[in-house]
Each structure stands twice: as C-alpha cells, then as structure tokens.
Design a protein around this motif. Structure first.
Motif, mmCIF file in Angstrom:
data_model
loop_
_atom_site.group_PDB
_atom_site.id
_atom_site.type_symbol
_atom_site.label_atom_id
_atom_site.label_comp_id
_atom_site.label_asym_id
_atom_site.label_seq_id
_atom_site.Cartn_x
_atom_site.Cartn_y
_atom_site.Cartn_z
ATOM 1 N N TYR A 40 4.424 44.852 137.922
ATOM 2 C CA TYR A 40 5.074 46.118 138.272
ATOM 3 C C TYR A 40 6.275 46.381 137.368
ATOM 4 O O TYR A 40 7.097 45.489 137.143
ATOM 5 C CB TYR A 40 5.514 46.090 139.733
ATOM 6 C CG TYR A 40 6.287 47.307 140.175
ATOM 7 C CD1 TYR A 40 5.643 48.530 140.326
ATOM 8 C CD2 TYR A 40 7.651 47.231 140.453
ATOM 9 C CE1 TYR A 40 6.352 49.654 140.745
ATOM 10 C CE2 TYR A 40 8.355 48.346 140.879
ATOM 11 C CZ TYR A 40 7.700 49.567 141.012
ATOM 12 O OH TYR A 40 8.405 50.667 141.407
ATOM 13 N N ASN A 41 6.375 47.613 136.878
ATOM 14 C CA ASN A 41 7.476 48.034 136.008
ATOM 15 C C ASN A 41 8.198 49.206 136.667
ATOM 16 O O ASN A 41 7.647 50.302 136.757
ATOM 17 C CB ASN A 41 6.941 48.448 134.644
ATOM 18 C CG ASN A 41 8.045 48.864 133.677
ATOM 19 O OD1 ASN A 41 9.217 48.915 134.045
ATOM 20 N ND2 ASN A 41 7.663 49.180 132.450
ATOM 21 N N THR B 130 10.383 51.201 135.673
ATOM 22 C CA THR B 130 10.576 52.394 134.841
ATOM 23 C C THR B 130 9.258 53.122 134.576
ATOM 24 O O THR B 130 9.249 54.231 134.066
ATOM 25 C CB THR B 130 11.233 52.027 133.499
ATOM 26 O OG1 THR B 130 10.343 51.186 132.750
ATOM 27 C CG2 THR B 130 12.550 51.318 133.732
ATOM 28 N N SER B 131 8.153 52.498 134.936
ATOM 29 C CA SER B 131 6.831 53.123 134.862
ATOM 30 C C SER B 131 6.078 52.762 136.138
ATOM 31 O O SER B 131 5.064 52.064 136.123
ATOM 32 C CB SER B 131 6.070 52.626 133.625
ATOM 33 O OG SER B 131 4.847 53.315 133.475
ATOM 34 N N TYR C 33 4.131 54.000 138.352
ATOM 35 C CA TYR C 33 2.802 54.417 138.801
ATOM 36 C C TYR C 33 1.697 53.917 137.872
ATOM 37 O O TYR C 33 0.530 54.242 138.070
ATOM 38 C CB TYR C 33 2.755 55.943 138.919
ATOM 39 C CG TYR C 33 3.985 56.496 139.600
ATOM 40 C CD1 TYR C 33 4.332 56.097 140.893
ATOM 41 C CD2 TYR C 33 4.844 57.379 138.940
ATOM 42 C CE1 TYR C 33 5.473 56.567 141.514
ATOM 43 C CE2 TYR C 33 5.992 57.854 139.546
ATOM 44 C CZ TYR C 33 6.306 57.443 140.831
ATOM 45 O OH TYR C 33 7.444 57.906 141.442
ATOM 46 N N THR C 34 2.070 53.110 136.896
ATOM 47 C CA THR C 34 1.102 52.556 135.950
ATOM 48 C C THR C 34 0.419 51.326 136.537
ATOM 49 O O THR C 34 1.074 50.456 137.114
ATOM 50 C CB THR C 34 1.799 52.180 134.632
ATOM 51 O OG1 THR C 34 2.436 53.349 134.093
ATOM 52 C CG2 THR C 34 0.802 51.636 133.619
ATOM 53 N N GLY D 51 4.536 63.113 136.889
ATOM 54 C CA GLY D 51 3.659 62.764 135.785
ATOM 55 C C GLY D 51 2.187 62.792 136.121
ATOM 56 O O GLY D 51 1.342 62.702 135.226
ATOM 57 N N SER E 66 13.970 62.132 131.836
ATOM 58 C CA SER E 66 14.242 61.128 130.800
ATOM 59 C C SER E 66 13.861 61.657 129.434
ATOM 60 O O SER E 66 12.947 62.465 129.277
ATOM 61 C CB SER E 66 13.448 59.854 131.102
ATOM 62 O OG SER E 66 13.601 58.930 130.063
ATOM 63 N N SER F 57 9.381 59.866 126.990
ATOM 64 C CA SER F 57 8.199 60.364 127.688
ATOM 65 C C SER F 57 7.541 59.249 128.487
ATOM 66 O O SER F 57 7.328 58.142 127.994
ATOM 67 C CB SER F 57 7.199 60.927 126.692
ATOM 68 O OG SER F 57 6.030 61.340 127.355
ATOM 69 N N GLY F 58 7.216 59.555 129.748
ATOM 70 C CA GLY F 58 6.487 58.615 130.575
ATOM 71 C C GLY F 58 7.346 57.661 131.371
ATOM 72 O O GLY F 58 6.844 56.922 132.211
ATOM 73 N N SER F 59 8.643 57.636 131.148
ATOM 74 C CA SER F 59 9.495 56.724 131.911
ATOM 75 C C SER F 59 10.136 57.466 133.078
ATOM 76 O O SER F 59 10.282 58.677 133.050
ATOM 77 C CB SER F 59 10.583 56.121 131.024
ATOM 78 O OG SER F 59 11.524 57.109 130.647
ATOM 79 N N ILE F 60 10.476 56.716 134.101
ATOM 80 C CA ILE F 60 11.084 57.282 135.292
ATOM 81 C C ILE F 60 12.464 56.670 135.479
ATOM 82 O O ILE F 60 12.605 55.445 135.540
ATOM 83 C CB ILE F 60 10.230 57.008 136.548
ATOM 84 C CG1 ILE F 60 8.841 57.644 136.409
ATOM 85 C CG2 ILE F 60 10.927 57.502 137.797
ATOM 86 C CD1 ILE F 60 8.829 59.132 136.408
#
Length: 587
Positions: free
Chosen positions: A368-369, A371-372, A374-375, A389, A542, A545-548
């Motif tokens: 789990y990350n 900053t991302s 939902y990946t 996103g 942010s 792109s793609g980071s939360i």
C-alpha cells in the motif's frame, strides 16, 4: 379501537396495483370493485386475483435511496447505509438518516425509513401481512388453471408466494423489534378481539423458518425465467430461512439480549446462548449451495444491472432507469449527466478494501502506498466507490478542493471526496447515462457464501469449507491467488481472527445493500463503532500527476448509541391501544 385499527380497515388490500400491472387492468379501479369480482369464480386465468398478489409484492422495501422525510423529499432520499460507518448523507440539511445514525430522538430512529413502506414501518408490515392473509383466504375461490414445471398447481404456487411474503414481512418486523404479535391465518375484522401480546423472539424465529420450509416446494424452481423474474422461488424461501437463522444465532439475540429479565428479555432474544444455532444457520446456507443453480457473476457490476442472472436469488423488480445515477452520481457534469451526489462513502469504508493481493492496507507487506492509495487495490473498490482519479463519464473524477466534482459552495456534493459507484451501469467511457435494470437485490449467492462462512466458523472454527467460501468470493472479485493460492487469507487462523476477516469481507462485498446497518447490531458492536468519528479526505491538487496529497477530516462525530437502540421502540400510540404489549428494554 385496538392497536390494529390501521391494519384492519377493509380498504387495505384492493389498492391500485403497481404500474407494471396496469396495462391489463380493467377500466374500473380495483379499490372500487366487489370481492365477487376480484375473486371471480369464472376466471380460470386469475386476472384480477393476480393483481392483488402483485399488490402484496409492492410492500417489499425498494432499496437504494429509500430513507426520506415524509414532509420533504429534498430533506432525505438516502441509503440506509448512511446510518452506518460506511457513508454519510451529502445533504447540507439534517436528514432522517442522520438522525438514525446519531440516535437523536425516538421517532426518527423508529419511523424515518421511507420508500414503499412510508413512515410507519410497524403498520406497513402488518398491512402487508393482512393483504397476504386476505389473498390466501380467498384465492381458492378462483378456478385458476395451470401447473408449474415441477407439477405444482399454479393456484398453490400463488398461495405459497403470498405465504412467503407474509414471512418476509414478519422478518422485517423481527429484525427491528424482536418478538412481535403473530396474528395467524385468520383475516380479523374490526370487531374481533386482536389485542394480542408479543410472541417471544424464539417463537417468531420458529414461525418464519417453518413458513419458509412449508412453502419452498410449492414455489417456482430456480433459475427462474425472464418472464417471471421478480417472483418468489424455492431459493428465495431457503435464503430467507438462512438469513433468519444467521441473525438468530448472532450475539444480540443468542443469549446476549439487551433485556434483563422476564418477558422483556424473551422478546429481545433467546434467554440463553446455544452455539448449535450457528450449525442450523450453516446448514441452511449449505442447502442453498447444494442446489447447484446459483453462482457468482464474473463481473460484479453486472450482478446489479443485468436483471436475471445466476447470482441473484431474489430481487424487487424496480424496472429500468437511471434513478440511482441521478440521485448519487457526481456533480460537475452537463445536463442529465450531473448527479444529485446524495451519498458520500467514508474513508473508513475505503480503507476496509484490501489490496489486490488480498492483504489489508495496514499490513506492511501489502504494498500500500498512501500517496497512490487506489493503486493495486481490491477491484471491488472500483465497482463500489468513485474516488479521485477514477474514470467516469469519459473523464477523470476531480474531488480535490475546488475540483470539478467538489467545487465547494452550497450545492450538495461529496463531503468525503468519494461518491457512490455501486448499482450504476458501465459508464466509464460513456458521455451520459442510459437506462438499465435498477432492481433491489434482496438475496444473492455472495451473501449465502458469507452467511455460510460466518456460521460455520462460529460453530466449527475456520475449517476448509470456510476458507473455500472466502476464496470463491475473492477469486470473483479479482484478487490474486498468490503463490500459496490463498487469496491473501493467512492459514491457521483462530476463530476470532477468521471472524474479523469474514466481517470485513461482508462489509466490502455487501456494501450499500442494507446489510451493514443490521450486521453491526446483531454482532452487538454498533455501540463501540458509534463512539468513533467518521472521516473523509480533504485533497490538495498535486503538481505530480496521479499522486494524492490528502488529509483525513472528520465528517461526522456520532453520538453514543445507547444499548436500548439495538431494538426499535414500539410507538406509544400502539402501546396505548393495546395494553397487552410490552415495550422493548430501555425505552
């Protein structure tokens, strides 16, 4: 006047039938017709009698956004799940579902469930029971021709449908109030003595279970054909039996009653715990599995938007439309594509979804990350919730502060940075919404597997059958089997450890299907959960792109759920009319 005056009025049963029946309806409205016309002794097709049966079906809960204020639809229209830790209402006003969630006042907690049941759930269910009794008392007058493929006469099948629906209405009462008066088969008249006392919880459970057993072999077999989709089947009766036994085995009722002693304890549940009740529940669920006619849909989305599929055991047929999208979809789209944004899933629910490898996000080895976030998550997250996103209506959801789908201001919008996605069509790459079946699925095969896993684990611990049920669910979800082929579920778990996995699996698999509200009560954990604040995410836009870049914020601080609220109170006017009734503990 006795307590059933609103049930016993003779105008109840011949109300105008549902819109689906009106195409073949005679010119004169049913409520103006004589009983001799409705129960026509020359009508071998049962044309008018069928409309009375269809009218009983309309008393089934409609699901979705059914919690609303009787005085203002603007001040309601929420999922029951918004009274749990899974969601909050997005409305800027105080809504009935928020009053239920926070336990403010007796009346909202008791009566604020809208939809087809109106505002008085007690009276509405007894109204359905009365309609069923009238139908069963009169259908034999109609020379209904025809038989089902299993050899059952059509008239017997119709009577079995009404009898099952009566059991379903009793279940709706029992899960709210505990033991309630069982009125029997006789159609009482307004002059009859019906000042009935409450039956015990045990008697009510036995009645519902025995009714399901009595009718199952007279009902249509599964799988049901498209023409009769929405009718009660053998599997439906078996599914209600399994759910009733699961509830009866659960902590709140299985000796963990909130009542202290005497009659109030007996209406609140069984007097003593009996672990064999878990076996009864497990066996009832296993019987459905052994039918071999139900299976999990490959695509979870299609479970709810394909009307008749092998996972659905029973659903209220609500026709086609885009009501769920219009009520709950994100704002920020043009024309009819913009939604009402009524439902805001919580951060707590989002975090309940594991990773695609099956491990919880709290596991340091899960990948789990933050900053991302939902990946590589459990694919059921994408089928349940719209997050920053996510692709929707040919664009990407912007729920950062000031974003297209969370612009701020007074307009109703997400309070948590999340929107509901479940029950909606395949609209990722479409520019607008299109009608699809929007049925309320009351029983489906995934719940049966979860019911079995829970009951079997409580009775016998986490044996291979428990693991296999969970593996099937996770495999369908798209979770990776992994090198150990265990879909992220550790081996050699204790009963207590497996219990937590099963409960979380119910939460993510059955989200927004009106299970969580009752689950946390029957498990008797609602009081503890109610002490914890619910959160959303405040997201900053942010540059990467793609980071939360998100911060948890409290969106609701629940008030303490008093133990008495595990059961609904009986309305004072009912107690005044019938001195034989006793109130639920603590009220």
């Amino acid at each position: 006047m006795n307590k059933y005056k609103h049930i016993l009025l003779l105008t109840a049963v011949l109300a105008v039938c549902a819109s689906a029946c009106k195409k073949n309806l005679e010119e004169e409205p049913l409520e103006q017709l004589s009983p001799d016309y409705v129960w026509d002794t020359q009508d071998s097709a049962g044309v008018n009698a069928s409309k009375v049966l269809n009218e009983i079906y309309t008393e089934i809960p409609a699901g979705a956004n059914r919690i609303f204020s009787a005085s203002s639809s603007e001040n309601g229209s929420d999922f029951l799940d918004a009274a749990t830790d899974d969601a909050v209402s997005s409305s800027p006003f105080v809504t009935p579902v928020e009053l239920i969630a926070t336990g403010i006042g007796i009346t909202p907690f008791r009566n604020a469930e809208g939809g087809s049941f109106g505002t008085d759930i007690w009276a509405a269910n007894y109204r359905g029971i009365r309609k069923a009794n009238i139908f069963m008392a009169n259908i034999d007058k109609v020379p209904l021709a025809g038989t089902l493929p299993n050899g059952t006469r059509l008239r017997s099948a119709w009577k079995a449908e009404a009898r099952f629906l009566r059991a379903l209405f009793y279940f709706e009462l029992v899960k709210r109030w505990g033991g309630v008066p069982i009125v029997g088969d006789e159609v009482k008249q307004i002059t009859d003595d019906v000042l009935l006392p409450r039956n015990s919880y045990a008697e009510c459970v036995q009645y519902i279970v025995s009714e399901c057993d009595a009718v199952k072999d007279s009902l249509r077999l599964d799988p049901i054909d498209n023409i009769n989709f929405g009718r009660v089947t053998r599997g439906t009766a078996m599914a209600l039996k399994a759910r009733m036994l699961l509830y009866a085995a659960s902590t709140l009722y299985n000796g963990g009653n909130i009542g202290t002693s005497g009659p109030e304890r007996l209406v609140a549940g069984y007097e003593n715990e009996d672990r064999n009740r878990w076996k009864l529940a497990a066996d009832a669920a296993a019987d459905i599995v052994q039918l071999g006619v139900f299976s999990l849909q490959a695509d979870m989305v299609n479970t709810f938007i394909v009307a008749n599929n092998k996972e659905v055991i029973f659903a209220r047929n609500n026709g086609r439309g885009t009501d769920i999208e219009k009520a709950n979809g994100p704002i920020g789209f043009a024309g009819e594509a913009t939604g009402g944004s009524r439902t805001s899933p919580t951060q707590e629910l989002v975090e309940a979804f594991p990773m695609k490898n099956g491990k919880p996000i709290t596991d340091p080895t899960s990948g789990y990350n933050p900053t991302s976030p939902y990946t590589n998550r459990d694919p059921r997250l994408d089928s349940t919730i719209l997050y920053a996103g996510a692709r929707w209506l040919n664009t990407f959801i912007e729920t950062y502060e000031g974003g297209r789908h969370k612009p701020g201001g007074s307009k109703t919008q997400t309070k948590t940075s999340y929107y509901l996605r479940k029950f909606m069509g395949h609209f990722r790459n479409q520019s607008t919404y299109a009608p699809h079946p929007r049925n309320f699925v009351m029983f489906r095969y995934a719940e049966v597997l979860l019911n079995y896993a829970e009951a079997q684990n409580e009775f016998n611990g986490p044996d291979n059958n428990v693991y296999d049920a969970l593996y099937a669910l996770r495999k369908r979800a798209g979770i990776s089997a992994g090198a150990a082929n265990n879909y992220g579920i550790p081996q050699n778990l204790t009963k207590e450890q497996m219990r937590e996995i099963i409960r979380n699996e119910r939460r993510v698999e059955l989200a927004f299907e009106e299970h969580r509200y009752w689950d946390i009560r029957r498990w008797k954990i609602a009081g503890e959960l109610a002490k914890k604040p619910l959160h959303g995410l405040r997201i900053k836009r942010s540059e990467v792109s793609g980071s939360i870049d998100g911060t948890k914020v409290i969106v609701l601080q629940p008030r303490f759920l008093e133990p008495k609220m595990y059961l609904y109170p009986i309305a004072q006017n009912e107690l005044d009319k019938n001195k034989n009734l006793i109130q639920n503990p603590g009220w």
